[in-house]
Scaffold this active site. Sequence first.
Site, PDB file in Angstrom:
ATOM      1  N   LYS A  25      12.438 -14.492  23.581  1.00  0.00           N
ATOM      2  CA  LYS A  25      12.770 -14.790  22.187  1.00  0.00           C
ATOM      3  C   LYS A  25      13.095 -13.508  21.414  1.00  0.00           C
ATOM      4  O   LYS A  25      14.063 -13.457  20.655  1.00  0.00           O
ATOM      5  CB  LYS A  25      11.634 -15.552  21.522  1.00  0.00           C
ATOM      6  CG  LYS A  25      11.508 -16.965  22.046  1.00  0.00           C
ATOM      7  CD  LYS A  25      10.350 -17.698  21.408  1.00  0.00           C
ATOM      8  CE  LYS A  25      10.314 -19.141  21.878  1.00  0.00           C
ATOM      9  NZ  LYS A  25       9.287 -19.922  21.183  1.00  0.00           N
ATOM     10  N   ALA A  41       7.395 -14.578  19.566  1.00  0.00           N
ATOM     11  CA  ALA A  41       6.060 -15.094  19.887  1.00  0.00           C
ATOM     12  C   ALA A  41       6.159 -16.495  20.464  1.00  0.00           C
ATOM     13  O   ALA A  41       7.108 -17.236  20.171  1.00  0.00           O
ATOM     14  CB  ALA A  41       5.182 -15.095  18.639  1.00  0.00           C
ATOM     15  N   ASP A  42       5.191 -16.840  21.276  1.00  0.00           N
ATOM     16  CA  ASP A  42       5.091 -18.192  21.812  1.00  0.00           C
ATOM     17  C   ASP A  42       3.649 -18.438  22.217  1.00  0.00           C
ATOM     18  O   ASP A  42       2.912 -17.500  22.507  1.00  0.00           O
ATOM     19  CB  ASP A  42       6.002 -18.386  23.015  1.00  0.00           C
ATOM     20  CG  ASP A  42       6.391 -19.846  23.187  1.00  0.00           C
ATOM     21  OD1 ASP A  42       5.497 -20.711  23.163  1.00  0.00           O
ATOM     22  OD2 ASP A  42       7.587 -20.124  23.338  1.00  0.00           O
ATOM     23  N   SER A  43       3.267 -19.700  22.209  1.00  0.00           N
ATOM     24  CA  SER A  43       1.903 -20.077  22.572  1.00  0.00           C
ATOM     25  C   SER A  43       1.916 -21.244  23.542  1.00  0.00           C
ATOM     26  O   SER A  43       2.779 -22.116  23.462  1.00  0.00           O
ATOM     27  CB  SER A  43       1.099 -20.494  21.333  1.00  0.00           C
ATOM     28  OG  SER A  43       0.964 -19.426  20.437  1.00  0.00           O
ATOM     29  N   GLY A  78       1.664 -15.141  23.278  1.00  0.00           N
ATOM     30  CA  GLY A  78       2.403 -13.944  23.665  1.00  0.00           C
ATOM     31  C   GLY A  78       3.167 -13.410  22.470  1.00  0.00           C
ATOM     32  O   GLY A  78       3.698 -14.191  21.676  1.00  0.00           O
TER      33      GLY A  78
END
Length: 172
Positions: A25, A41-43, A78
Site C-alpha cells: 500500500k 497500514a493493514d490489519s 502492519g
Amino acid sequence: MSQVDESTVHAPRVAEQVALLAAAKAAAVAKQETDALVIGADSLLEFNGRPLGKPADAAEARDRWQRMGGRSGVLHTGQALFDVQDGAVVGRDIAVASTVVYFTTPTPPEIEAYLATGEPLAVAGAFTLDGLGAPFVRRVEGDPAAVVGLSLTVLRTQLAKRGLAITDLWRR
C-alpha cells in the site's frame, strides 16, 4: 488511496502478511508522490492460526462472532513508512504491532444488532475497538491504537529513524 488487491498478498505467517500488505500500500501511494512521508497500514486478526480480514458478508461475520465469543485472537497491524524525495523512495521502515484481543460473548440479539449496523463488514476480524464493537472487547494486551489501525508508538519510532519527532506532525 492505494488500490492494492489484498487477495493476492500471502505469507506463511499472519504478521508477515500484514507487513507485506502495508508495504504494498505504501509503495503504491509513494509512486504518486514527489516529496512525502507515506504511511501504508493493514490489519488482520489471527484467530485459530488463520488470518481474518474483512468478512465477505453478514453470514461470515455472524459465524466469526459465534466462534470468537469468549475467546481471544491476535490483531496484527502492519505499518510501512516510506520516505519519498524527488520522486524516489529513499527510505522505508516496515513494522508490525501485535495485540492480543479478548472478546466477550455477545448474545445472539447483540450479534444481530451489531451486524445490522454494517460496521463488522468494513473491518478486519469483524470488530472495531473505536466503534460500536467496543463493548464486545473485554480487554487488550498490547497497543490499543494498533487495534484501531495505526500504532502511534510504532510510528513515533519510525519517524525517529528518519530524524523526525512525532511532535513535528503536530505543527503541520
